[in-house]
Enzyme design. Structure first.
Site, short mmCIF file in Angstrom:
data_model
loop_
_atom_site.label_atom_id
_atom_site.label_comp_id
_atom_site.label_asym_id
_atom_site.label_seq_id
_atom_site.Cartn_x
_atom_site.Cartn_y
_atom_site.Cartn_z
N ASP A 90 66.84 52.69 52.63
CA ASP A 90 66.79 51.68 53.70
C ASP A 90 65.61 50.73 53.53
OD1 ASP A 90 65.09 53.90 54.31
OD2 ASP A 90 64.91 53.19 56.37
N ASP A 125 59.41 48.03 48.52
CA ASP A 125 59.56 49.17 49.45
C ASP A 125 61.03 49.39 49.76
OD1 ASP A 125 59.21 51.15 51.29
OD2 ASP A 125 58.30 49.89 52.81
N GLU A 149 64.04 56.12 56.34
CA GLU A 149 62.59 56.35 56.29
C GLU A 149 61.86 55.39 57.20
OE1 GLU A 149 58.44 55.90 55.14
OE2 GLU A 149 59.96 54.35 55.00
N GLU A 150 62.36 54.16 57.26
CA GLU A 150 61.63 53.12 58.00
C GLU A 150 61.64 53.36 59.51
OE1 GLU A 150 59.72 51.23 56.55
OE2 GLU A 150 60.46 50.83 54.53
N ASP A 178 56.68 60.97 46.09
CA ASP A 178 57.22 59.97 47.00
C ASP A 178 56.35 58.71 46.94
OD1 ASP A 178 58.61 58.76 49.11
OD2 ASP A 178 58.04 60.24 50.62
N HIS A 181 57.09 44.67 53.62
CA HIS A 181 57.53 44.39 55.00
C HIS A 181 57.24 42.93 55.36
CE1 HIS A 181 57.59 48.85 56.53
NE2 HIS A 181 58.00 48.73 55.28
ZN LIG Z 1 58.98 52.84 52.06
#
Ligand SMILES: [Zn+2]
Length: 491
Positions: free
Chosen positions: A121, A154, A188-189, A215, A460
């Site tokens: 995601d 990301d 995850e977000e 990760d 982001h």
């Molecule tokens: Zn991430």
């Protein structure tokens, strides 16, 4: 008095000698590992795959009713098409409809498995900023040496990077000795409750534990970003916890023409001010302390002398680190008042008001510590303090630097990024690893991507992009890491 005057210079000389000896004994913590020739990767092919991956708008939305499953299903189908050998030779399990778990079964069952983690995601493009993108955020445009678009950093480049590496190794007939998992959560977000958390449940139900997970979280800092001015890879050993406290005040209220000396808003403001003035205690222990211990020997002389003599300069170091927001966040649980709400009309004294204060919990502190500290700092019976929202906000455990996983991740950095220093570090934001700590001996947070001063703002943010040459290097890193952990018989 006379005697003291006599001994004082002598004591000072001894002190200086001790400081100097400690400084000279504070030598590099870096290992000497020979570079390895990277496996050749077709740069155009891998860039095209990443470009495709970005074009699926796999959005995580805070409001679950806005969730659009279509792009997730299409993205998963895209992986199937693009990485055929993985889908022939590895077992794939779809978890909770959208998350993916791949199992590459090892030849030796006695070896503990390992797990590579990513998420499918992405976050939305902030409304109103679409026009500021050089290329459309979902175009996956390949231009100027970059692949552009939301999710490039990301973290679709990590996800496809892992897939490229495994596909390449399968092409060469590589068979790992230990089992390698790939776990790709889809939310995850927004905290990972439907993705990573469900993958963890599957492992728990089967009673499977992994030696380590790798990760996102930390990267390689280039010379400009690195505190030692030398390219520095940071392996995140832990992440901070997250808790929000609600600070509520209730009084009689009334007409604003005859107010009491203490009003609801006055009491609330004072409480917030007390909290800001009484920050949680700072500490150089844990992952942040390990970072300074590791990079200290490579810093300029004065800083090196300070870190070599923490027994004497610990207070000075903490004071200096506390002055900058970025370093302050590394040494303490931070206090951030984020919302204040009270009052409806200019001539009415509100009877109720509240504030929300968000704390990022340093490993070593607990949510209970934060609560106790807040109550003590505010120290006012008129103020009620409660935990707001989710309560599982504890900081993560600190992963070991003496495990086979850490050694492998570190060694592979030296092999593939010659001249780069490696250090442990602390991740400020949350990752899916907060779920995986339940099934992994150690959770490491590191992506083999080189960041400059301009990169972090794109995560982001606007004009997110990945440099293609750097992307190729990250694939080569993963190939080497999978070889290293896949052929090692350490447990
Ligand atoms: Zn991430």
């Amino acid at each position: 008095m006379k005697k003291l005057m006599l001994y004082l210079p002598l004591a000072l000389v001894v002190l200086i000698i001790v400081i100097l000896i400690k400084t000279f004994l504070f030598t590099s913590k870096q290992d000497k590992v020979a570079a390895v020739n990277p496996v050749e990767v077709d740069i155009d092919d891998v860039a095209a795959h990443l470009s495709d991956a970005i074009q699926y708008c796999t959005l995580s939305t805070q409001d679950s009713s806005m969730f659009n499953p279509e792009p997730f299903l299409k993205f998963n189908a895209f992986l199937e098409q693009t990485y055929p050998l993985i889908h022939q030779k590895l077992e794939r399990e779809v978890i909770n409809d959208y998350s993916l778990l791949y199992k590459w079964t090892g030849s030796d069952e006695s070896l503990k498995p390992v797990m590579f983690v990513a998420h499918t995601d992405i976050v939305p493009v902030e409304p109103g900023t679409e026009k500021n993108w050089k290329y459309d955020a979902f175009s996956g445009q390949i231009a100027d040496g970059f692949v552009w678009g939301r999710g490039a950093l990301d973290m679709k480049s990590t996800l496809t990077g892992l897939m490229e590496a495994a596909e390449k190794l399968l092409q060469t007939g590589f068979q790992p000795k230990r089992t390698i998992y790939f776990a790709f959560g889809h939310d995850e977000e927004i905290g990972g409750p439907e993705g990573a958390a469900k993958i963890v449940e599957v492992f728990k139900a089967k009673g499977i534990r992994v030696a380590f997970t790798l990760d996102e979280g930390m990267v390689i800092l280039n010379e400009e970003l690195s505190p030692s001015k030398k390219q520095l890879a940071v392996i995140g050993l832990a992440e901070k916890g997250y808790v929000t406290l609600k600070i509520s005040v209730e009084t009689k209220g009334g007409h604003s023409s005859m107010p009491p000396t203490q009003t609801t808003l006055g009491v609330l403001s004072k409480a917030i001010s007390q909290l800001e003035q009484n920050q949680m205690p700072a500490s150089l222990s844990g992952a942040a302390g390990q970072l300074f211990d590791t990079i200290g020997p490579d810093l300029p002389f004065v800083q090196k002398a300070l870190f070599a003599n923490q027994w004497l300069f610990g207070g000075v170091i903490l004071n200096q680190l506390a002055k900058k927001n970025t370093t302050n966040a590394m040494i303490r649980t931070t206090t951030a008042p984020t919302i204040m709400d009270g009052g409806v009309k200019e001539n009415i004294l509100p009877s109720k008001a509240h504030a929300l204060v968000n704390f990022r919990v340093l490993p070593g502190d607990t949510v209970a510590d934060v609560l106790a500290h807040t109550k003590k700092a505010i120290n006012d019976p008129n103020v009620e303090i409660t935990i707001h929202g989710r309560t599982n906000g504890e900081a993560s455990p600190i992963a070991s630097t003496d495990s086979f996983g850490h050694r492998a991740i570190k060694k592979t950095i030296y092999q593939m990024f010659p001249g780069t220093a490696v250090t442990p570090g602390l991740v400020m934001a949350g990752t899916d690893s907060k779920h995986y700590v339940a099934i992994a001996d150690d959770c490491y947070r590191f992506a083999p991507a080189i960041f400059g001063p301009d990169t972090p703002g794109r995560i982001h943010g606007t004009n997110e992009r990945v440099e293609i040459e750097g992307y190729v290097k990250s694939i080569q890193y993963y190939i080497q890491l999978m070889k290293n952990v896949g052929s090692s018989t350490e447990n």
